[in-house]
Motif scaffolding. Structure first.
Motif, PDB file in Angstrom:
ATOM      1  N   HIS A   1     -21.411 -55.803 -40.665  1.00 47.57           N
ATOM      2  CA  HIS A   1     -21.204 -56.478 -41.048  1.00 47.57           C
ATOM      3  C   HIS A   1     -19.633 -56.750 -41.509  1.00 47.57           C
ATOM      4  O   HIS A   1     -19.742 -58.017 -42.141  1.00 47.57           O
ATOM      5  CB  HIS A   1     -21.717 -56.502 -42.626  1.00 47.57           C
ATOM      6  CG  HIS A   1     -23.391 -56.282 -41.903  1.00 47.57           C
ATOM      7  ND1 HIS A   1     -23.584 -54.937 -42.446  1.00 47.57           N
ATOM      8  CD2 HIS A   1     -24.499 -57.086 -41.764  1.00 47.57           C
ATOM      9  CE1 HIS A   1     -25.632 -55.072 -42.018  1.00 47.57           C
ATOM     10  NE2 HIS A   1     -25.843 -56.113 -41.521  1.00 47.57           N
TER      11      HIS A   1
ATOM     12  N   CYS B   1     -16.215 -50.992 -39.732  1.00 47.37           N
ATOM     13  CA  CYS B   1     -18.010 -51.291 -39.478  1.00 47.37           C
ATOM     14  C   CYS B   1     -18.009 -52.169 -38.452  1.00 47.37           C
ATOM     15  O   CYS B   1     -18.401 -53.565 -39.126  1.00 47.37           O
ATOM     16  CB  CYS B   1     -18.351 -51.330 -40.940  1.00 47.37           C
ATOM     17  SG  CYS B   1     -20.461 -51.276 -40.564  1.00 47.37           S
TER      18      CYS B   1
ATOM     19  N   HIS C   1     -21.564 -49.815 -47.254  1.00 48.10           N
ATOM     20  CA  HIS C   1     -22.849 -50.949 -47.055  1.00 48.10           C
ATOM     21  C   HIS C   1     -24.122 -50.655 -46.959  1.00 48.10           C
ATOM     22  O   HIS C   1     -24.155 -50.996 -47.887  1.00 48.10           O
ATOM     23  CB  HIS C   1     -21.832 -52.041 -46.182  1.00 48.10           C
ATOM     24  CG  HIS C   1     -23.069 -53.646 -46.516  1.00 48.10           C
ATOM     25  ND1 HIS C   1     -23.468 -54.129 -45.491  1.00 48.10           N
ATOM     26  CD2 HIS C   1     -23.072 -54.365 -47.471  1.00 48.10           C
ATOM     27  CE1 HIS C   1     -23.735 -55.735 -45.500  1.00 48.10           C
ATOM     28  NE2 HIS C   1     -23.401 -55.110 -47.010  1.00 48.10           N
TER      29      HIS C   1
HETATM   30 FE1  FES Z   1     -20.674 -51.893 -42.827  1.00 45.90          FE
HETATM   31 FE2  FES Z   1     -22.775 -53.590 -43.191  1.00 45.90          FE
HETATM   32  S1  FES Z   1     -23.409 -51.775 -43.069  1.00 45.90           S
HETATM   33  S2  FES Z   1     -20.815 -53.638 -42.365  1.00 45.90           S
END
Ligand code: FES
Length: 154
Positions: free
Chosen positions: A119, A116, A101
């Motif tokens: 987000h 992660c 992302h």
């Molecule tokens: Fe992993 Fe946004 S950086 S969900």
């Protein structure tokens, strides 16, 4: 008079041609303006070779003990930016731990997904595919080998 008019026309034409040439040069100058960026890119890539050299040395490095990777879970290697999973007993997988992302490091593996924290993206522990966004691209898989209970890059 005619000679002075011709001379004046020549001057105007010459000036016009010079202006056109100047314009063309200016356009090229604009192109030249892009050169420092590409040169900067070259400089950046010329500074990159040490990294591939370091990466070349990485495959021989042991990443983890197989026994330290839980079945149905995984281990995040922050320094190496890798995550090793063991979806089923004896089936080890390794992925980049850098979220596709915006680049946070994933921080845990549970319930069949690599998570992660930034987000909320989730990736499958079997192939790194996106289970839940906002990430849209899978985690890059890395080839590993298990030798005498030690996991290393293949
Ligand atoms: Fe992993 Fe946004 S950086 S969900």
């Amino acid at each position: 008079m005619n000679d002075s008019i011709r001379t004046a026309r020549r001057t105007v034409l010459t000036a016009g041609a010079a202006a056109l040439a100047g314009g063309a040069l200016t356009a090229c100058g604009g192109g030249d303006g892009a050169k420092p960026e590409s040169e900067a890119g070259s400089a950046a890539s010329s500074s990159s070779p040490p990294s591939p050299t370091a990466a070349t040395a990485a495959p021989v490095k042991a990443l983890a003990k197989a026994a330290d990777v839980p079945v149905g879970g995984g281990t995040v290697l922050k320094e190496e930016k890798l995550v090793i999973t063991q979806p089923t007993a004896g089936n080890y997988r390794c992925f980049s731990a850098v979220c596709t992302h915006t680049g946070c490091l994933v921080n845990k593996v549970e319930n069949g997904s690599i998570d992660c924290p930034c987000h909320g993206s989730k990736f499958k522990d079997t192939d790194g595919a996106v289970e839940k966004g906002p990430a849209t691209r899978a985690l890059a898989e890395k080839k590993i080998k298990v030798t005498d209970g030690t996991i290393s890059l293949a």
